[in-house]
Design a protein around this motif. Sequence first.
Motif, PDB file in Angstrom:
ATOM      1  N   GLU A  79       0.834  -1.210   0.000  1.00  0.00           N
ATOM      2  CA  GLU A  79       0.000   0.000   0.000  1.00  0.00           C
ATOM      3  C   GLU A  79       0.867   1.258   0.000  1.00  0.00           C
ATOM      4  OE1 GLU A  79      -3.099  -0.516   3.009  1.00  0.00           O
ATOM      5  OE2 GLU A  79      -3.381  -2.596   2.381  1.00  0.00           O
ATOM      6  N   GLU A 116      -0.746   4.646  -0.595  1.00  0.00           N
ATOM      7  CA  GLU A 116      -1.973   4.852   0.187  1.00  0.00           C
ATOM      8  C   GLU A 116      -2.423   6.310   0.245  1.00  0.00           C
ATOM      9  OE1 GLU A 116      -1.382   3.842   4.419  1.00  0.00           O
ATOM     10  OE2 GLU A 116       0.752   4.150   4.137  1.00  0.00           O
ATOM     11  N   HIS A 145      -8.911   4.856  -0.580  1.00  0.00           N
ATOM     12  CA  HIS A 145      -8.044   3.710  -0.308  1.00  0.00           C
ATOM     13  C   HIS A 145      -8.561   2.962   0.927  1.00  0.00           C
ATOM     14  CE1 HIS A 145      -4.750   1.062   0.325  1.00  0.00           C
ATOM     15  NE2 HIS A 145      -4.467   1.595   1.494  1.00  0.00           N
ATOM     16  N   PRO A 190      -7.563  -0.268   3.181  1.00  0.00           N
ATOM     17  CA  PRO A 190      -6.658  -1.405   3.411  1.00  0.00           C
ATOM     18  C   PRO A 190      -7.470  -2.703   3.551  1.00  0.00           C
ATOM     19  CG  PRO A 190      -6.122   0.419   4.889  1.00  0.00           C
ATOM     20  CD  PRO A 190      -7.447   0.745   4.246  1.00  0.00           C
ATOM     21  N   ARG A 242       0.469  -5.426   5.993  1.00  0.00           N
ATOM     22  CA  ARG A 242       0.267  -4.139   5.333  1.00  0.00           C
ATOM     23  C   ARG A 242       1.587  -3.381   5.272  1.00  0.00           C
ATOM     24  NH1 ARG A 242      -1.914   0.942   4.923  1.00  0.00           N
ATOM     25  NH2 ARG A 242      -1.283   1.911   6.876  1.00  0.00           N
TER      26      ARG A 242
END
Length: 386
Positions: free
Chosen positions: A199, A202, A211, A213, A226
């Motif tokens: 990401e 992000e 965005h 997650p 992540r």
Amino acid sequence: MKPANSVLSGYGTTIFEVMSRLAVDCGAINLGQGFPDEDGPEDLRRIAADALMDGPNQYPSMMGLPTLRQAVAEHNKRFYGLDVDWQTEVMVTSGATEALSNAIFGLVEPGDEVVLVEPLYDCYLPMVERAGGVAVRVRVTPPEWALDKAALEAAFSDKTKLVILNSPMNPAAKVFSRDELSVIAELVERFDCYALCDEVYEHLVFEGATHIPLMTLPGMRQRCIRIGSAGKSFSLTGWKVGYITAAPNLLGAIAKAHQFTTFTTPPNLQIAVAAGLRLGDDYFDHLSGDLQEKRDFLADGLAGLGFGVVGCQGTYFLTVDCTAFLRDGEDDVAFCKRITTEIGVAAVPVSAFYGSDAPTHFIRFCFCKKRSVLEAALEKLAVLNS
Ligand code: PMP
Ligand code: GLN
């Protein structure tokens, strides 16, 4: 001489390096490799400079300085409502690339299957193959880059260990929707595997897209790794500071790889990045707002010249169909070389983001450049129509 490692020696030099070198050699405007032409916040650079002079400049602890790990946990809470224990669930790495490598080498066993979505960021495939994993590729296709749910489902099996998800996605500039993420989450649970979520973009998401997650979806908190990058969030790509958030059992396994790779990351940069993650919302809003203006300017200009501009929801990148300008037998690689050497503008061929059977009529332009640079690039490219 005995042969080098057969997996890695099968790969050439990465396309980003190839195109950047060519751009330098030809004095071309470099809209290839993804990096801004203006350095990120002066305040952060000053903090890093002061910390360098004040010291200490010795090995920080291998998981990262507490201040940065705490800042990563706070950032997860502030932007995504995630409750993260900085001591057991956050690790600092030398760039997102190292984080990806740690996760892949820490988790993948020879013979494990790893699901990848093409077009894919260039280091995924070599890392998976070097770890002995078996890459199973599925595609999203322009202009919509829509995820074919049946194809994705067919890519999963009992042998799947990981799926690698890059959202916002390089080079497609796609931001995966909640619906798409729900499909992925269901498969990750059903096949009892993990999701490696790259990401790094992000905070580079534009109006109309959000965005999300994957880690925030039900059931995903314990299964996602992540990854973020200070390079992208603070326009300091040369710093190579990344961070991983993952449940303790996953992070422990990943830290095993990190301790034998870089072990740690420069302390002054960690201190400055901690301050960066604590910047106000205005900083992050301005970052994406400014980038969106650049995207729009370059997209309009390229469309005006006759490129088929594909939609862009996030990242630094615009993908365009260059069919209108291809000469007989010319592919995207040859076209990028031609416009770099003959016209003076470098781009990256999108076929470089595929394992095989790539489309060969799309190229990627990077738009995180000064307006004057984008203008100059468009002026030069206008010669394609003469
Ligand atoms: N993932 C993606 C999708 C990227 O585009 C990049 C490029 N910078 C990286 C990871 C690597 O990030 P870093 O420079 O922090 O290693
Ligand atoms: N992520 C950057 C890009 O896509 C390149 C980073 C690199 O060169 N390793 O252009």
